[in-house]
Design a protein around this motif. Sequence first.
Motif, PDB file in Angstrom:
ATOM      1  N   LYS A 123      -5.161 -35.905  40.835  1.00 13.11           N
ATOM      2  CA  LYS A 123      -3.732 -35.731  41.103  1.00 13.11           C
ATOM      3  C   LYS A 123      -2.920 -36.001  39.838  1.00 13.11           C
ATOM      4  O   LYS A 123      -3.406 -36.644  38.894  1.00 13.11           O
ATOM      5  N   PRO A 124      -1.688 -35.512  39.789  1.00 13.21           N
ATOM      6  CA  PRO A 124      -0.828 -35.821  38.642  1.00 13.21           C
ATOM      7  C   PRO A 124      -0.575 -37.325  38.542  1.00 13.21           C
ATOM      8  O   PRO A 124      -0.520 -38.023  39.558  1.00 13.21           O
ATOM      9  N   PHE A 125      -0.449 -37.814  37.332  1.00 14.79           N
ATOM     10  CA  PHE A 125       0.011 -39.180  37.113  1.00 14.79           C
ATOM     11  C   PHE A 125       0.757 -39.197  35.791  1.00 14.79           C
ATOM     12  O   PHE A 125       1.199 -38.138  35.329  1.00 14.79           O
ATOM     13  N   ALA A 126       0.979 -40.348  35.203  1.00 17.14           N
ATOM     14  CA  ALA A 126       1.762 -40.424  33.975  1.00 17.14           C
ATOM     15  C   ALA A 126       1.147 -41.450  33.037  1.00 17.14           C
ATOM     16  O   ALA A 126       0.588 -42.453  33.476  1.00 17.14           O
ATOM     17  N   ILE A 132       6.869 -43.213  29.943  1.00 22.03           N
ATOM     18  CA  ILE A 132       5.672 -42.447  30.264  1.00 22.03           C
ATOM     19  C   ILE A 132       5.978 -40.963  30.463  1.00 22.03           C
ATOM     20  O   ILE A 132       7.101 -40.573  30.783  1.00 22.03           O
ATOM     21  N   VAL A 133       4.926 -40.160  30.269  1.00 27.44           N
ATOM     22  CA  VAL A 133       5.011 -38.704  30.326  1.00 27.44           C
ATOM     23  C   VAL A 133       4.137 -38.214  31.474  1.00 27.44           C
ATOM     24  O   VAL A 133       2.985 -38.643  31.614  1.00 27.44           O
ATOM     25  N   THR A 134       4.656 -37.330  32.292  1.00 28.96           N
ATOM     26  CA  THR A 134       3.882 -36.804  33.416  1.00 28.96           C
ATOM     27  C   THR A 134       2.802 -35.839  32.924  1.00 28.96           C
ATOM     28  O   THR A 134       3.026 -35.038  32.020  1.00 28.96           O
ATOM     29  N   ILE A 135       1.624 -35.928  33.530  1.00 28.11           N
ATOM     30  CA  ILE A 135       0.530 -35.004  33.220  1.00 28.11           C
ATOM     31  C   ILE A 135      -0.082 -34.497  34.511  1.00 28.11           C
ATOM     32  O   ILE A 135      -0.034 -35.161  35.550  1.00 28.11           O
ATOM     33  N   ASN A 136      -0.666 -33.315  34.441  1.00 29.50           N
ATOM     34  CA  ASN A 136      -1.295 -32.666  35.583  1.00 29.50           C
ATOM     35  C   ASN A 136      -2.802 -32.619  35.389  1.00 29.50           C
ATOM     36  O   ASN A 136      -3.302 -32.759  34.263  1.00 29.50           O
ATOM     37  N   PRO A 137      -3.555 -32.425  36.475  1.00 33.76           N
ATOM     38  CA  PRO A 137      -5.011 -32.372  36.352  1.00 33.76           C
ATOM     39  C   PRO A 137      -5.506 -31.359  35.309  1.00 33.76           C
ATOM     40  O   PRO A 137      -6.532 -31.576  34.675  1.00 33.76           O
ATOM     41  N   GLU A 138      -4.763 -30.273  35.106  1.00 38.55           N
ATOM     42  CA  GLU A 138      -5.170 -29.272  34.119  1.00 38.55           C
ATOM     43  C   GLU A 138      -5.033 -29.789  32.688  1.00 38.55           C
ATOM     44  O   GLU A 138      -5.646 -29.249  31.765  1.00 38.55           O
ATOM     45  N   ASP A 139      -4.236 -30.858  32.491  1.00 40.22           N
ATOM     46  CA  ASP A 139      -4.058 -31.423  31.155  1.00 40.22           C
ATOM     47  C   ASP A 139      -5.244 -32.272  30.734  1.00 40.22           C
ATOM     48  O   ASP A 139      -5.470 -32.491  29.542  1.00 40.22           O
ATOM     49  N   TYR A 140      -6.003 -32.782  31.707  1.00 36.95           N
ATOM     50  CA  TYR A 140      -7.087 -33.685  31.351  1.00 36.95           C
ATOM     51  C   TYR A 140      -8.443 -33.230  31.890  1.00 36.95           C
ATOM     52  O   TYR A 140      -9.424 -33.972  31.827  1.00 36.95           O
ATOM     53  N   GLY A 141      -8.516 -32.016  32.428  1.00 39.78           N
ATOM     54  CA  GLY A 141      -9.778 -31.520  32.948  1.00 39.78           C
ATOM     55  C   GLY A 141      -9.621 -30.115  33.471  1.00 39.78           C
ATOM     56  O   GLY A 141      -8.688 -29.391  33.101  1.00 39.78           O
ATOM     57  N   ASP A 142     -10.526 -29.725  34.344  1.00 39.19           N
ATOM     58  CA  ASP A 142     -10.480 -28.370  34.900  1.00 39.19           C
ATOM     59  C   ASP A 142      -9.587 -28.273  36.127  1.00 39.19           C
ATOM     60  O   ASP A 142      -9.460 -27.212  36.732  1.00 39.19           O
ATOM     61  N   GLY A 143      -8.957 -29.405  36.499  1.00 43.22           N
ATOM     62  CA  GLY A 143      -8.075 -29.418  37.658  1.00 43.22           C
ATOM     63  C   GLY A 143      -8.796 -29.552  38.969  1.00 43.22           C
ATOM     64  O   GLY A 143      -8.176 -29.521  40.030  1.00 43.22           O
ATOM     65  N   LYS A 144     -10.145 -29.723  38.929  1.00 42.49           N
ATOM     66  CA  LYS A 144     -10.929 -29.781  40.160  1.00 42.49           C
ATOM     67  C   LYS A 144     -11.755 -31.059  40.292  1.00 42.49           C
ATOM     68  O   LYS A 144     -11.926 -31.563  41.398  1.00 42.49           O
ATOM     69  N   PHE A 156     -10.486 -39.473  31.499  1.00 44.42           N
ATOM     70  CA  PHE A 156      -9.411 -39.327  30.519  1.00 44.42           C
ATOM     71  C   PHE A 156      -8.785 -40.683  30.205  1.00 44.42           C
ATOM     72  O   PHE A 156      -8.565 -41.027  29.033  1.00 44.42           O
ATOM     73  N   GLN A 157      -8.502 -41.476  31.234  1.00 38.36           N
ATOM     74  CA  GLN A 157      -7.970 -42.822  31.027  1.00 38.36           C
ATOM     75  C   GLN A 157      -8.921 -43.659  30.172  1.00 38.36           C
ATOM     76  O   GLN A 157      -8.505 -44.337  29.225  1.00 38.36           O
ATOM     77  N   LYS A 158     -10.192 -43.616  30.500  1.00 36.49           N
ATOM     78  CA  LYS A 158     -11.181 -44.416  29.780  1.00 36.49           C
ATOM     79  C   LYS A 158     -11.262 -44.017  28.306  1.00 36.49           C
ATOM     80  O   LYS A 158     -11.375 -44.874  27.417  1.00 36.49           O
ATOM     81  N   GLU A 159     -11.209 -42.726  28.048  1.00 33.13           N
ATOM     82  CA  GLU A 159     -11.246 -42.239  26.664  1.00 33.13           C
ATOM     83  C   GLU A 159     -10.069 -42.780  25.854  1.00 33.13           C
ATOM     84  O   GLU A 159     -10.228 -43.244  24.715  1.00 33.13           O
ATOM     85  N   LEU A 160      -8.868 -42.739  26.447  1.00 30.85           N
ATOM     86  CA  LEU A 160      -7.674 -43.223  25.743  1.00 30.85           C
ATOM     87  C   LEU A 160      -7.710 -44.742  25.574  1.00 30.85           C
ATOM     88  O   LEU A 160      -7.316 -45.270  24.529  1.00 30.85           O
ATOM     89  N   GLU A 161      -8.165 -45.451  26.596  1.00 27.40           N
ATOM     90  CA  GLU A 161      -8.231 -46.915  26.515  1.00 27.40           C
ATOM     91  C   GLU A 161      -9.251 -47.370  25.476  1.00 27.40           C
ATOM     92  O   GLU A 161      -9.077 -48.406  24.832  1.00 27.40           O
TER      93      GLU A 161
END
Length: 531
Positions: free
Chosen positions: A281-284, A367-379, A387-392
Motif C-alpha cells: 500500500k502507499p505510505f510516506a 515526508i513524501v508520499t510513495i506508491n507501490p510502483e515506486d518501490y516495486g512491481d506494485g504487487k 524498500f524500508q530495510k534498504e534505506l535504513e
Amino acid sequence: MLRINELKLPITHNEKDIRNKIVKLLRCDVPFEYKIVRKSLDARKKPKLFFSYIIDIIVDDEDKILKRADKKILKVNNIEYAFPHHIDEIEDDSRPVIIGLGPCGLFAGLYLARNGFKPILVERGKKIDERTHDVNRFWEEDILNENSNVQFGEGGAGAFSDGKLNTLVKDKYGRNKAVLKDLVSFGAPEEILYDYKPHIGTDRLKTTVKNISNEILKLGGEIFYDTLIDEFEIKENVLKKISSSKSNISFKSNPVILAIGHSARDTFKILFDNGLCMAPKPFAIGFRVQHKTSLINESQYGVSSSDTLGNAPYKVTYTCKDQRGVYSFCMCPGGYVVNASSTKNMLAVNGMSYYDRNSPYSNSAIIVTINPEDYGDGKNPMSGIEFQKELEKKAYDIGNGHIPYEFYSEFKENRLYLDDLDDNLIGTKGKSEHSCVHKIMPQFINDDFVEGMEAFGTKIKGFDSPDTLIFGIESRTSSPVKISRDEFCESNIQNLFVAGEGAGYAGGISSAAMDGILIAEKVAERILGKE
C-alpha cells in the motif's frame, strides 16, 4: 443538552470569564453547569491570541432557555459509547488471544476484559519499565535489543513518541471519546478530553499504559511478555494454534487478534508465506527536521515564547509539481529526534516529547508520499518492507550506526562543508553524526523534499533556513502492507482477526485504539455466536 459552538476569549482569561460569557449568551442568569467539549487556539490576529471554545451547558428547562438565548446556542444529543456484548462465564477454549500490546491490542484487551471475556495478551517485548531501561541503554551505549526497543514492547511504538491523540477518523459511534475518557481514568492529563491537539507525552503515557495492563489483569486477563509468536498452525485455511519457539508457549486459536504494529516485519513474512492475504500500500518516507522552538513560536504565536500556551505545534502540507504530497508528520514541539531502530545494522528515526515539551528544539518528520510502483512491481506485499530495510541500512552505514544529520544547505548542495555541531545544539535521544544524509534516499524523494521545504519556508519564516538540521531517516510512518479483512474484521484465514496500524487500518494512537475496540466487538460476537 445545549451547546455553544463558538465562545471566544483572550488566552489570559479565567474560569469566571467563561461563566460570565455563558450568562451573556444565555441572556438570563440561571443556575447551570458546563463542560468544555473543544478548546482551540485562534491565532489569526497574532500576537493578539484567543481561545475558542465549544461548550456544553446543562440547565433546567432547556426549551424555554433556548427561545431567548443567542443563536450560537443549539440543542444537541451526545453519543455515549457502550460495548454491546457481555459474557458471564467463559470457557478456557473460548478465551480470545491478542498478539501485540500497542494501543490496538491494549484497548481490545481492556474492553474484552471488562465484559467477561478474559483475554490472553501476548507481547514480543518487555513490560514498559524494563523496556524503558533497554531503550535508554540503546541510546546511551548503542546496545540494541531487537525485541525490546522504541518499536516493540508494552505500549507499542506510541509509548516513545509525543503521545499525540489527533485522528481524522469520524467518531459517529463514540469510540474516540471512550478512548480519551479511558486514558484520563488511567492517568493521562484531563485536557486531552477537549484540547484541539491533545497529547499525553511519553513520560505520562508510560504510566497510563501500565495502568491499563494492570486493569486487564485485575479483570481476569493474562499477559505474556517477552513472547514472540513465530509459529502459526493452519489447517484447511483455519488457524488452529499459535506458538513461540523461543518461549516454548502455545495457545489455541480462540480466536486470535493480530495487532502487531507496523514494524513486525518478521511476522508479516511468516504469515504471508502461510497464505495470509495482504497487498502493498502507499505510505510516506522522508526526514526529521529540527528548528529552535523560538522560531516556531514566533511564526505560530507572534512571540518567541508563551508560558500560557507552551511551545507551538505546526502542520504543513504541499503538493509538488510531480503531484506527490509532502507534509509534516508527528510534529514534536519542544521535543527530541530519537533513534527508533529495531533491527541491528539498520537505522530509523522518530520524534518524541515529554508532557511539558520543554526542549529548546522542535522537530517534525517532513515526508513524501510513495506508491507501490515506486518501490516495486506494485504487487509483491513484501516489496515495501524490503524498500524500508534498504534505506535504513544506508542510513545506518552513512551515520556509522548513529543518527546521521546534515544542515539543510548541505542537503541541497549534495555536499558536506560546514563544521560539526556541539552535542548540546542537537536535540536527539541517541548519538548523532554529521553525515551525508542526502545520499540515503532516491533522488526523486530528495527533490520533492526540497520543493516542499521551500514552500513551507513561505509559510513559516526560517523553516528552510540554511542551518535547519535534517536527520535521516523517517521510514516507519505507517505500515507498508494492508491485510485484507471482511466485515467481521476476519482475515482470509479463519479465526485470525486483524486490526490496527500494522494491518493498515489505523494511523496513530487514537485510531489504533478505536480499531482495537471495534475488533473486540467483532471477536465477542464470534465467541457468542451473534455474527
